[in-house]
Design a protein around this motif. Structure first.
Motif: not given
Ligand SMILES: *[C@@H]1O[C@H](CO)[C@@H](O)[C@H](O)[C@H]1NC(C)=O
Ligand SMILES: *[C@@H]1O[C@H](CO)[C@@H](O)[C@H](O)[C@H]1NC(C)=O
Ligand SMILES: *[C@@H]1O[C@H](CO)[C@@H](O)[C@H](O)[C@H]1NC(C)=O
Ligand SMILES: *[C@@H]1O[C@H](CO)[C@@H](O)[C@H](O)[C@H]1NC(C)=O
Ligand SMILES: *[C@@H]1O[C@H](CO)[C@@H](O)[C@H](O)[C@H]1NC(C)=O
Ligand SMILES: *[C@@H]1O[C@H](CO)[C@@H](O)[C@H](O)[C@H]1NC(C)=O
Ligand SMILES: *[C@@H]1O[C@H](CO)[C@@H](O)[C@H](O)[C@H]1NC(C)=O
Length: 741
Positions: A235-262
């Motif tokens: 939608a916004v080709p000029s916008a920037r991306i910040a990547v927070y990798k919280i999900c892995w082959a076995d899923g995404c753990y709550d403690e990692d999700i919160l760390a990324a939000f923080d």
């Protein structure tokens, strides 16, 4: 938690095969019973307190001090206050009673729940652009990103916005550029599976797909083996991306999700996109609702996938009032895979088949007559073409016909088949790719094909390459998209809106294959997949587009703009009506000029929470404000300044509800809006006053909506539109029977 692609059969398999137990290195014997708990402590307290040492000392009160530091996984201290630690149930219970603690909950693993899609909703390449689009930073909490994808090419990009405070983790060959301005990975338990790459690099595909859908650059002639060919873009080709990798082959753990939000909020992202979900819980025992609350408090909207657990009611998984909950709908194309039999009959099945059998006719056999008896398999197993059940001597070099249990190409491939034709009664409103030529027929066609293979000596068949056809019924909400009502607060309508999430072409990781089956060797730059995971980044991108024109708008204002400008949807194809599509189908081109907005800030949500029975003590911690929850601050659910109106009661009741709302003028300075009400039988909607006159921009006007409803068994759908002749500010008004729990 897990990403919300539907339903990622290969990932589901991975969860089982890679599920490793968290252990506790070097700790004492009884620590074996420990699990990861999250201790949520609300807002950052004022003053010079070191939260890291506070967390450490709280932990030392309940665990032997020699192990405290190694049990502490995260200390959250940038955007909100709390920590994640490995604890026994007894230790967690002790912390629950401590001063300053809002909630303590067990960390769970969540699941991961084109570019025709933008044109389909009238959002063309030539749409008006804000000069500030390149200042918008979108935080993607996902499986990482494939930085070499052409969708993230930074040619022509100016310097990184000055507000950006994050950084780039460059491990394992990962580099950022002016498009991907930051990247970090999170895995507190330190367990990595064979597929996982210890860097922000995406080895699954999902994160590259969602990032390119929201913000990817224009890439012409993109396709998936010639299918869905065109210019793929975000939608916004000029916008920037910040990547927070919280999900892995076995899923995404709550403690990692919160760390990324923080981190994300502290880093300076403008919008957060999160296509992940788990089971519904109370708002402050849900890391996504907690993260979204503190993001909202800091002016950042969280766009969430509604989940892939539909079409059952109340199946939605992300439904906090301060976040955007996005359902998934179809676009105007569908994928057909034809099957041709030796008698000349042709049937249309569904799937994405990129393999070309060149219309050659192959011997055709029913799996049910070809069991491999050496391991005790019978016809009752081999008819479903289950892995290991087919007799290679009989099946090799043939096309095999299979009954439906679940569709997986591995069984036929392992049996040596050239292709597979399944007959399934399952929903066909979305398709998958498989690791061999495969088509999925409906039960009616399947019966004819079975008769043919069952009664014809030397039966033959072939499977054609997939072709794209028009889907005249689009858009409708796809069967798998999770439905409302909101399981915690029924009278806040959820989902909020719908966006394309079916058969979406977008960027893919080249560290994986199309299907992640061990038999699949196809490496592709673009792939077609489905899920509310795919609709969420469409809404994220639209929100970023609105933000690029209105950088100061609050999360609620952006959400209101998106919800009140939608394309109306029809209940002809979705009997669950607003429980399927919320306000309707996103219309980003219009969302930047909504006319009026229903704004709300932290204080409004606090009043709402107060009315929902949260205590002063909890709310003081959550908000960091000494204000207590008094009779004045307590607000009824119908008075939260939400852009939709919902009321529920037991069936057979006649109820009247009063909704107080305030709109802010963001259209023309001098304007006058008339209330236009659409109320079907069973609903009476009165609006007071029925005309709102404005003399300046930013001016607010309040009104009262009184709704009288005869509650039956079905949802009753009406609407309120504020119309000034230019803008039509539409809100759904719905009444429905409360679910009996
Ligand atoms: C990025 O795009 C430019 C212009 O189209 C092209 O010349 C360049 O090779 C691309 N870079 C990468 C890394 O693909
Ligand atoms: C790093 O990138 C180079 C160039 O693309 C590649 O040859 C190499 O294999 C990569 N190494 C890793 C560890 O991915
Ligand atoms: C496979 O099928 C062949 C031909 O019908 C038969 O002779 C053989 O016993 C079967 N083998 C097994 C393991 O079922
Ligand atoms: C039957 O299954 C066994 C065990 O997987 C395998 O070794 C054998 O080759 C199979 N036989 C046929 C005829 O498919
Ligand atoms: C046809 O189906 C019937 C019933 O499933 C089965 O008994 C019979 O063996 C089949 N015939 C052939 C030629 O596959
Ligand atoms: C099947 O094919 C074989 C070999 O080509 C042939 O001998 C046989 O007559 C055919 N059977 C039927 C029923 O057509
Ligand atoms: C915090 O408290 C002050 C007064 O004590 C009040 O004006 C303000 O609205 C409160 N903010 C929130 C978010 O509760």
């Amino acid at each position: 938690m897990a990403v919300q692609t539907y339903p990622l059969p290969w990932l589901v398999l991975l969860y089982f095969t890679l599920g490793l137990l968290v252990c506790c290195h070097g700790a004492s014997e009884n620590r074996q019973a420990s699990k990861v708990y999250i201790v949520y402590m609300g807002d950052i307290p004022k003053g010079d307190l070191s939260l890291a040492s506070l967390h450490n000392s709280m932990l030392q009160d309940v665990v032997p001090s020699s192990v405290a530091s190694e049990l502490l996984l995260y200390s959250y201290h940038k955007t909100f206050n709390g920590f994640a630690a490995k604890l026994t149930k007894e230790e967690a219970d002790k912390l629950r009673g401590k001063q300053g603690v809002v909630s303590v909950f067990l960390s769970q693993k969540k699941q991961l729940h084109t570019s025709r899609s933008w044109d389909f909703m009238g959002f063309s390449k030539k749409v008006k652009r804000s000069l500030f689009e390149s200042d918008v930073i979108v935080g993607m909490l996902d499986t990482g990103i494939w930085p070499e994808s052409e969708s993230f090419n930074d040619t022509g990009f100016g310097p990184i916005p000055q507000k950006w405070k994050g950084n780039c983790q460059t491990s394992s060959n990962f580099t950022c550029n002016k498009k991907i301005i930051g990247a970090k990975y999170y895995r507190a338990n330190g367990e990595f599976g064979p597929i996982d790459i210890q860097s922000p690099r995406d080895s699954i595909g999902h994160g590259s797909h969602t990032a390119s859908t929201a913000t990817g650059g224009l890439v012409s002639k993109a396709s998936f083996y010639g299918l869905a060919k065109g210019t793929v873009r975000g939608a916004v080709p000029s916008a920037r991306i910040a990547v927070y990798k919280i999900c892995w082959a076995d899923g995404c753990y709550d403690e990692d999700i919160l760390a990324a939000f923080d981190d994300a909020v502290a880093d300076g992202v403008d919008i957060i996109s999160l296509s992940v979900g788990g089971f519904p819980t109370d708002y402050f025992n849900d890391p996504i609702a907690i993260g979204a609350f503190h993001s909202m408090k800091n002016g950042v909207l969280t766009s969430n996938s509604a989940g892939n657990s539909g079409p059952g009611l109340a199946s939605i998984s992300n439904f906090s009032p301060w976040s955007l909950s996005v359902a998934a709908s179809t676009i105007d194309r569908k994928f057909i895979t034809k099957v041709k039999l030796g008698n000349g009959d042709i049937y249309e099945g569904t799937s994405i088949n990129t393999f070309d059998l060149k219309e050659k006719m192959y011997p055709f056999i029913y799996g049910g007559v070809a069991p491999n008896t050496s391991l005790g398999y019978t016809s009752d197993d081999s008819r479903y073409c289950l892995l290991g059940s087919l007799n290679r001597t009989l099946v090799e070099g043939k096309i095999v016909f299979c009954d439906y249990f679940f569709i997986n190409g591995n069984g036929p491939i392992e049996g040596g088949a050239v292709g597979a034709i399944f007959q399934s009664g399952a929903n066909k409103d979305y398709v998958f790719s498989y690791q061999l030529p495969l088509s999925n027929l409906n039960l009616d066609d399947g019966r004819f094909v079975f008769d043919y293979v069952n009664t014809t000596g030397n039966a033959t068949a072939t499977i054609l390459k997939t072709e794209v056809q028009d889907n005249h019924f689009a858009p409708f909400v796809v069967s798998f998209s999770s439905r409302g009502p909101n399981p915690v607060t029924a009278d806040i309508l959820k989902p909020d809106l719908t966006a394309p999430g079916v058969d979406i072409l977008a960027a893919w990781s080249e560290a994986t294959h199309v299907t992640q089956s061990e038999y699949d060797t196809r490496v592709v730059p673009y792939n077609i997949i489905s899920g509310t995971s795919m609709s969420c980044p469409h809404a994220t991108g639209a929100a970023a587009y609105v933000k690029s024109f209105h950088p100061t708008w609050s999360p609620a204002a952006i959400k209101s703009a998106l919800m009140t400008t939608v394309f109306a949807m029809s209940n002809v194809y979705n009997i669950e009506s607003e429980f399927a599509y919320g306000a309707g189908h996103i219309n980003p081109a219009l969302a930047a000029q909504p006319g009026l907005i229903y704004d709300a800030g932290e204080i409004d949500y606090v009043k709402f929470l107060c009315g929902q029975g949260y205590s002063s003590k909890q709310l003081q911690l959550i908000t960091g404000n000494i204000t207590s929850c008094s009779e004045d601050t307590k607000e009824l659910v119908w008075d939260l300044n939400y852009p939709s109106f919902a009321l529920s009661s037991s069936p057979g009741n006649s109820v009247t509800r009063v909704f107080h709302r305030t709109v802010t003028n963001v259209g023309s300075a001098v304007s006058s809006y008339k209330a236009v009400v659409n109320a079907p039988l069973g609903l009476i909607i009165q609006v007071q006053p029925s005309v709102l006159s404005f003399k300046s921009l930013g001016q607010k006007q309040s009104f009262v909506v009184t709704v009288r409803a005869e509650i039956g068994n079905n949802i009753i759908s009406g609407s309120l539109i504020w119309d000034d002749g230019v803008h039509k500010v539409r809100s759904p008004v719905v009444a429905f029977a409360s679910l009996i729990k």
